[in-house]
Design a protein around this motif. Structure first.
Motif, PDB file in Angstrom:
ATOM      1  N   ASP A 179     -18.880  -1.568   5.508  1.00  0.00           N
ATOM      2  CA  ASP A 179     -19.354  -2.207   4.253  1.00  0.00           C
ATOM      3  C   ASP A 179     -18.443  -2.765   3.478  1.00  0.00           C
ATOM      4  O   ASP A 179     -18.519  -3.823   2.848  1.00  0.00           O
ATOM      5  N   GLY A 180     -17.303  -2.155   3.292  1.00  0.00           N
ATOM      6  CA  GLY A 180     -16.112  -2.365   2.334  1.00  0.00           C
ATOM      7  C   GLY A 180     -14.870  -3.018   2.895  1.00  0.00           C
ATOM      8  O   GLY A 180     -14.032  -3.316   2.407  1.00  0.00           O
ATOM      9  N   LYS A 213      -6.508  -1.541   0.367  1.00  0.00           N
ATOM     10  CA  LYS A 213      -5.538  -2.004  -0.437  1.00  0.00           C
ATOM     11  C   LYS A 213      -5.120  -3.612   0.087  1.00  0.00           C
ATOM     12  O   LYS A 213      -4.654  -3.557   1.096  1.00  0.00           O
ATOM     13  N   GLY A 214      -5.199  -4.578  -0.817  1.00  0.00           N
ATOM     14  CA  GLY A 214      -4.929  -5.743  -0.328  1.00  0.00           C
ATOM     15  C   GLY A 214      -5.940  -6.414   0.415  1.00  0.00           C
ATOM     16  O   GLY A 214      -5.684  -7.687   1.047  1.00  0.00           O
ATOM     17  N   PRO A 269       0.832  -1.234  -0.165  1.00  0.00           N
ATOM     18  CA  PRO A 269       0.071  -0.167   0.073  1.00  0.00           C
ATOM     19  C   PRO A 269       0.742   1.173  -0.113  1.00  0.00           C
ATOM     20  O   PRO A 269       2.008   1.256   0.363  1.00  0.00           O
ATOM     21  N   LYS A 270       0.389   2.493  -0.654  1.00  0.00           N
ATOM     22  CA  LYS A 270       1.180   3.455  -0.706  1.00  0.00           C
ATOM     23  C   LYS A 270       1.021   4.204   0.568  1.00  0.00           C
ATOM     24  O   LYS A 270       2.084   5.121   1.134  1.00  0.00           O
ATOM     25  N   LEU A 271       0.087   3.995   1.397  1.00  0.00           N
ATOM     26  CA  LEU A 271      -0.259   4.515   2.779  1.00  0.00           C
ATOM     27  C   LEU A 271      -0.859   3.542   3.740  1.00  0.00           C
ATOM     28  O   LEU A 271      -1.782   2.979   3.435  1.00  0.00           O
ATOM     29  N   VAL A 328      -4.061  10.137  -2.490  1.00  0.00           N
ATOM     30  CA  VAL A 328      -3.405   8.890  -2.595  1.00  0.00           C
ATOM     31  C   VAL A 328      -3.809   7.897  -3.418  1.00  0.00           C
ATOM     32  O   VAL A 328      -3.277   7.099  -4.254  1.00  0.00           O
ATOM     33  N   GLY A 329      -5.316   8.184  -3.828  1.00  0.00           N
ATOM     34  CA  GLY A 329      -6.093   7.124  -4.902  1.00  0.00           C
ATOM     35  C   GLY A 329      -6.707   6.087  -4.028  1.00  0.00           C
ATOM     36  O   GLY A 329      -6.068   5.242  -3.232  1.00  0.00           O
ATOM     37  N   ALA A 330      -7.922   5.796  -4.360  1.00  0.00           N
ATOM     38  CA  ALA A 330      -8.942   4.751  -3.779  1.00  0.00           C
ATOM     39  C   ALA A 330      -8.090   3.683  -4.184  1.00  0.00           C
ATOM     40  O   ALA A 330      -7.988   3.257  -5.421  1.00  0.00           O
ATOM     41  N   GLY A 331      -8.112   2.612  -3.351  1.00  0.00           N
ATOM     42  CA  GLY A 331      -7.568   1.392  -3.339  1.00  0.00           C
ATOM     43  C   GLY A 331      -5.859   1.337  -3.379  1.00  0.00           C
ATOM     44  O   GLY A 331      -5.452   0.262  -3.614  1.00  0.00           O
ATOM     45  N   ASN A 332      -5.312   2.388  -3.229  1.00  0.00           N
ATOM     46  CA  ASN A 332      -3.845   2.491  -2.915  1.00  0.00           C
ATOM     47  C   ASN A 332      -3.439   2.564  -1.569  1.00  0.00           C
ATOM     48  O   ASN A 332      -2.479   2.385  -1.159  1.00  0.00           O
TER      49      ASN A 332
END
Ligand code: ZN
Length: 560
Positions: free
Chosen positions: A61-62, A509-510, A29-31, A339-343
């Motif tokens: 939920d996610g 992420k992950g 992950p970036k963060l 950072v970007g969703a999913g990062n």
């Protein structure tokens, strides 16, 4: 020449194919974002979650939600829990046995972060004291990320309390900031920096806490949407507030008095402030936007202060969560943009839960009450004097720990009858469930005593007590102050479910979304995040939450 180039291209292509065949690890992950919600009980998600639509909703939920997560140890208090989250270790390993403990060499109680070798650095009025994680015996995840990643992690932690900001970070960080009511603002420590960190200084200057003074905390949702009564039995608000909404922050706009700062800390406005400070940190340091993996830790303190005064079944707790849901929604939306969703990956948990208010439990015809620490200490003192004579010195008490005068442990070791008599005298105090001679915890735990096992996970030689005392269910320790309801309306710090069970949700992420019912503890968070980042923790007690890991991508798709 052309043939040579062709051969090289062919060799490179073969190398590439070989690399793809050997499961190249997913990029880290970036963060890494660790969010601790102070005193958030595990059951709040099921009880109050229907009102959430923002960040808490997204994470529930996610995310991968471990619905049975609980601390397995006795000392369910703030500094201990934060140290467990950041290190992946239990107190027997990380050495943080309380918010404070009795230092036998200094012959006095010390806080978990007090450090005579450090001085605090203020972003507001000058401040005394010095804090650091010098007593933490295990490296934190963020320290390991700094040490092991090819590009050292940038680390920022923010909170209202010093022990939470410091324990989340560990030894080094780019910024560690917490609130100090006496200073009227945020502070840090020479453990991290000798001068105010410029971007924090800019943020607090542009966003004075006093801007919230004169505001009023009211219900976010229509009153009919809140469970339970507003003025519940046994609630014990601070002198400047009543048991019912609304709650004013200070007497008027900008008036900087100590009470106003206290009220502000105890309101959701302080959570919102920390959320904005976290966003400013992401922007100032470009966290998660560089070449490596960065770390952001936020410990939201308001729920703990609110929970102690109004209890778990209160409009105030519900509303603090409704507002935290919005605060986290803004933070996640900002991370999506930057950072970007999913990062990035998020871990959401708490440091401990809380007992219901004893008056409310008693009204439901269950045994409940407040256990007077002084009565326990006195019972031990009398029994020790009866066994060995007077003049040995005072017994000290610190929550579940009793510290005996020098030499008395030796005497007990040689005299099992006296030991039994002392323990019997302590157990005779109303509200006491169990008492152990610390040196016997191991044998009791080995014999299957669950309470002794919980105490053993919390036990650190030289810091923990010589005798360990546990309240009955729905009882907690208080210090008598002569009032009919000493201490807070409620508290925590026991091995019962309401204190041990906390949310544990991983998101991003992950992480594979889902609900998991297998047992887990917050000590599993750091090992799981370390695994995602490809670093190794030297001494974790927790384990990787394998169910939460996203299925590895097919090898053909890797390395592109
Ligand atoms: Zn706490």
């Amino acid at each position: 020449m052309i043939a040579h180039v062709r051969r090289t291209v062919l060799a490179l292509a073969l190398l590439g194919a070989a690399a793809a065949a050997h499961a190249a690890p997913a990029p880290p992950p970036k963060l890494v974002v660790v969010i601790v919600v102070d005193q958030m009980r595990g059951d709040y998600v099921a009880r109050y979650g229907f009102q959430w639509t923002g960040g808490l909703r997204r994470i529930v939920d996610g995310g991968a939600w471990f619905r049975r997560a609980a601390y397995p140890y006795l000392t369910t208090v703030t500094c201990v829990g934060h140290a467990t989250v950041s290190t992946g270790a239990f107190p027997r390993t990380h050495g943080i046995v309380g918010n404070s403990w009795f230092d036998r060499e200094l012959d006095r109680s010390v806080t978990c972060t007090w450090d005579p070798g450090r001085t605090n650095v203020s972003y507001a009025s000058p401040v005394s004291g010095g804090e650091s994680p010098w007593r933490l015996q295990t490296a934190t995840l963020s320290d390991e990320l700094r040490a092991q990643m090819p590009v050292p992690a940038r680390v920022v932690t923010v909170s209202i309390k010093e022990r939470t900001a410091i324990m989340l970070a560990g030894d080094r960080a780019d910024a560690v900031a917490w609130f100090n009511a006496a200073a009227g603002g945020f502070v840090t420590s020479s453990a991290y920096t000798s001068v105010p960190v410029p971007f924090i200084a800019e943020f607090v200057k542009a966003n004075p806490v006093t801007a919230d003074f004169g505001r009023t905390w009211t219900r976010t949702l229509p009153a009919g949407q809140y469970l339970f009564a507003d003025a519940g039995k046994g609630e014990k608000p601070a002198a400047y507030w009543s048991a019912e909404f609304p709650h004013a922050i200070g007497a008027g706009a900008g008036t900087p008095d100590a009470q106003a700062f206290e009220a502000w800390e105890s309101s959701p406005f302080s959570d919102d402030y920390l959320g904005r400070m976290a966003i400013a940190s992401v922007d100032a340091l470009k966290l998660g936007q560089g070449k490596g993996t960065d770390f952001l830790g936020v410990s939201f303190s308001a729920l703990d202060l609110v929970g102690h005064d109004f209890g778990p079944a209160s409009h105030e707790v519900q509303d603090t969560l409704v507002r935290l849901d919005r605060t986290l929604g803004r933070l996640l939306a900002h991370l999506d943009r930057t950072v970007g969703a999913g990062n990035y990956v998020v871990a959401l948990t708490a440091d401990h839960g809380a007992a219901p208010i004893p008056e409310q439990t008693a009204a439901a015809a269950l045994d409940a009450g407040r256990l007077d620490s002084a009565a326990v200490r006195l019972a031990a003192q009398k029994a020790i004097e009866a066994a060995f004579g007077p003049g040995l010195g005072p017994v000290r008490s610190q929550y579940s720990d009793l510290i005996l005068p020098p030499g008395v442990v030796d005497k007990l070791r040689r005299d099992s009858q006296a030991t039994d008599e002392v323990l019997r005298a302590i157990k005779a105090v109303p509200g006491v469930a169990a008492a152990f001679f610390a040196e016997q915890l191991q044998s009791h735990a080995a014999a299957g005593d669950r309470d002794a096992h919980a105490a053993l996970l919390s036990y650190y030689p030289g810091r923990s007590g010589d005798l360990i005392v546990m309240p009955k269910p729905y009882w907690f320790f208080v210090t008598a102050d002569g009032s009919p309801q000493p201490g807070s309306a409620t508290s925590h710090g026991t091995m019962y479910g309401y204190d041990q069970q906390v949310p544990l949700i991983l998101f991003g992420k992950g992480i594979r979304p889902g609900e998991y019912t297998r047992p887990a503890t917050p000590a599993d968070i750091a090992p799981t995040l370390a695994y995602l980042c490809g670093v190794t923790l030297a001494h974790a007690d927790g384990d990787v939450l394998a169910e939460a890991l996203a299925a590895p991508a097919p090898s053909a798709q890797r390395g592109r």
